[in-house]
Scaffold this motif. Structure first.
Motif, PDB file in Angstrom:
ATOM      1  N   THR A  45      29.124 -41.604 -15.454  1.00 44.45           N
ATOM      2  CA  THR A  45      28.528 -40.638 -16.390  1.00 44.45           C
ATOM      3  C   THR A  45      27.593 -41.351 -17.372  1.00 44.45           C
ATOM      4  O   THR A  45      26.476 -40.912 -17.625  1.00 44.45           O
ATOM      5  N   GLU A  46      28.088 -42.457 -17.929  1.00 50.15           N
ATOM      6  CA  GLU A  46      27.287 -43.224 -18.896  1.00 50.15           C
ATOM      7  C   GLU A  46      26.062 -43.843 -18.228  1.00 50.15           C
ATOM      8  O   GLU A  46      24.974 -43.876 -18.810  1.00 50.15           O
ATOM      9  N   LEU A  47      26.267 -44.349 -17.017  1.00 46.71           N
ATOM     10  CA  LEU A  47      25.155 -44.975 -16.297  1.00 46.71           C
ATOM     11  C   LEU A  47      24.060 -43.937 -16.029  1.00 46.71           C
ATOM     12  O   LEU A  47      22.869 -44.199 -16.230  1.00 46.71           O
ATOM     13  N   LYS A  48      24.481 -42.742 -15.630  1.00 46.77           N
ATOM     14  CA  LYS A  48      23.510 -41.663 -15.365  1.00 46.77           C
ATOM     15  C   LYS A  48      22.735 -41.331 -16.650  1.00 46.77           C
ATOM     16  O   LYS A  48      21.523 -41.125 -16.641  1.00 46.77           O
ATOM     17  N   ARG A  49      23.452 -41.349 -17.778  1.00 48.70           N
ATOM     18  CA  ARG A  49      22.804 -41.071 -19.059  1.00 48.70           C
ATOM     19  C   ARG A  49      21.693 -42.090 -19.341  1.00 48.70           C
ATOM     20  O   ARG A  49      20.630 -41.760 -19.845  1.00 48.70           O
ATOM     21  N   ASP A  95      34.633 -41.872 -12.546  1.00 49.01           N
ATOM     22  CA  ASP A  95      34.027 -40.532 -12.599  1.00 49.01           C
ATOM     23  C   ASP A  95      32.837 -40.421 -11.656  1.00 49.01           C
ATOM     24  O   ASP A  95      31.833 -39.768 -11.976  1.00 49.01           O
ATOM     25  N   PHE A  96      32.973 -41.045 -10.508  1.00 49.03           N
ATOM     26  CA  PHE A  96      31.894 -41.005  -9.519  1.00 49.03           C
ATOM     27  C   PHE A  96      31.688 -39.552  -9.094  1.00 49.03           C
ATOM     28  O   PHE A  96      32.653 -38.825  -8.830  1.00 49.03           O
ATOM     29  N   GLY A  97      30.430 -39.132  -9.036  1.00 54.55           N
ATOM     30  CA  GLY A  97      30.136 -37.746  -8.644  1.00 54.55           C
ATOM     31  C   GLY A  97      29.678 -36.909  -9.825  1.00 54.55           C
ATOM     32  O   GLY A  97      29.020 -35.890  -9.647  1.00 54.55           O
ATOM     33  N   THR A  98      30.011 -37.352 -11.049  1.00 55.21           N
ATOM     34  CA  THR A  98      29.554 -36.594 -12.228  1.00 55.21           C
ATOM     35  C   THR A  98      28.041 -36.758 -12.405  1.00 55.21           C
ATOM     36  O   THR A  98      27.429 -36.007 -13.151  1.00 55.21           O
TER      37      THR A  98
END
Ligand SMILES: Nc1ncnc2c1ncn2[C@@H]1O[C@H](COP(=O)(O)OP(=O)(O)OP(=O)(O)O)[C@@H](O)[C@H]1O
Ligand SMILES: [Mg+2]
Length: 255
Positions: A144-148, A180-183
């Protein structure tokens, strides 16, 4: 064995002695010297590994709150759930996997599948704790944080080298947790952003033969729909023994 010393060396040794400097090192045998050098190198390597282990866990990791989280198998309480047997079962399965990976030196990926708040991240952290006890470089990445970071990267340019580094460390870590892989999927039926997929593809390929732990709220088919199936087939273990499925368990997160 006494070494033959040249007059120049002898003169230097005498001079050193006169100044109170120890010259014992010069008189050691080749075997003693090799032993001393080996001990020195071992000490250096140990110190280096200790420093790197700390860096992977504290600096390179991407934590949801910016700081490391700890959870151990001792912290796992089966009674927290109504279905005590199911709660014991997932912990026992995770513990058996941990033994294989840590004590027998095997490596394979493990996926923790289940709805929110059932303890997936906690058991992945308990495994991480065992790996860290034996000195492994463990890295935690909140997807989630990485995506952010990817989302903000084009406005905040300093994030570009930061993300680059994270991807490099994700390839190098001895054990990687993808939490949280997939978020990172962008809404219903939408895939993961292409740049992030490309990085994940690189990471997954570079990690062949290493251990990656994945926690997810999604079903595997959902992951296959949001990512290039090649990534998912390399990342998510097909062996059911390496899939920890949290069934019949409730959300126990305290809010
Ligand atoms: N069996 C358990 N024993 C002790 N604490 C637990 C147990 N299960 C969950 N917890 C605690 O409940 C909280 C939620 O657990 P955790 O974060 O591991 O859930 P999760 O399955 O990863 O949830 P999400 O899918 O939302 O990330 C944490 O504070 C965790 O320590
Ligand atoms: Mg979690």
């Amino acid at each position: 064995m006494e070494l033959a010393l040249s007059p120049v060396i002898l003169k230097l040794m005498n001079e050193a002695k006169r100044r109170g400097i120890s010259v014992d090192d010069v008189r050691e045998t080749p075997d003693q010297r090799a032993q001393r050098e080996k001990e020195f190198e071992d000490k250096q390597r140990k110190a280096w590994r200790k420093g790197m282990k700390k860096k992977f866990w504290e600096e390179y990791s991407v934590w949801p709150d910016g700081k490391p989280e700890e959870f151990t198998f001792r912290d796992w309480r089966p009674n927290i759930q109504e279905n005590v047997e199911a709660t014991k079962y997932v912990a026992r399965q995770t513990l058996n996997i941990t033994k294989e990976l840590v004590e027998q030196g095997k490596s394979y990926n493990v996926v923790f599948l289940g709805t929110p708040g059932v303890g997936k991240t906690s058991l992945a952290l308990a495994m991480a704790n065992e790996f860290r006890k034996v000195g492994k470089f463990v890295m935690f990445v909140s997807t989630t944080e990485l995506k952010r970071m990817y989302d903000n990267m084009y406005d905040k340019k300093d994030l570009i080298p930061k993300v680059d580094n994270i991807v490099t460390w994700m390839k190098k870590a001895e054990v990687l947790i993808l939490d949280d892989f997939g978020t990172e999927g962008m809404g219903r039926d939408k895939g993961v952003r292409v740049d992030m997929q490309n990085s994940m593809y690189e990471v997954v390929n570079a990690r062949k033969g290493k251990t990656t732990l994945i926690t997810t709220n999604n079903r595997i088919e959902e992951l296959q729909a949001m990512y290039d199936p090649k990534i998912i087939s390399r990342l998510i273990p097909k062996n059911k023994d390496h899939q920890v499925v949290f069934k019949g368990m409730e959300d126990v997160r305290e809010v």
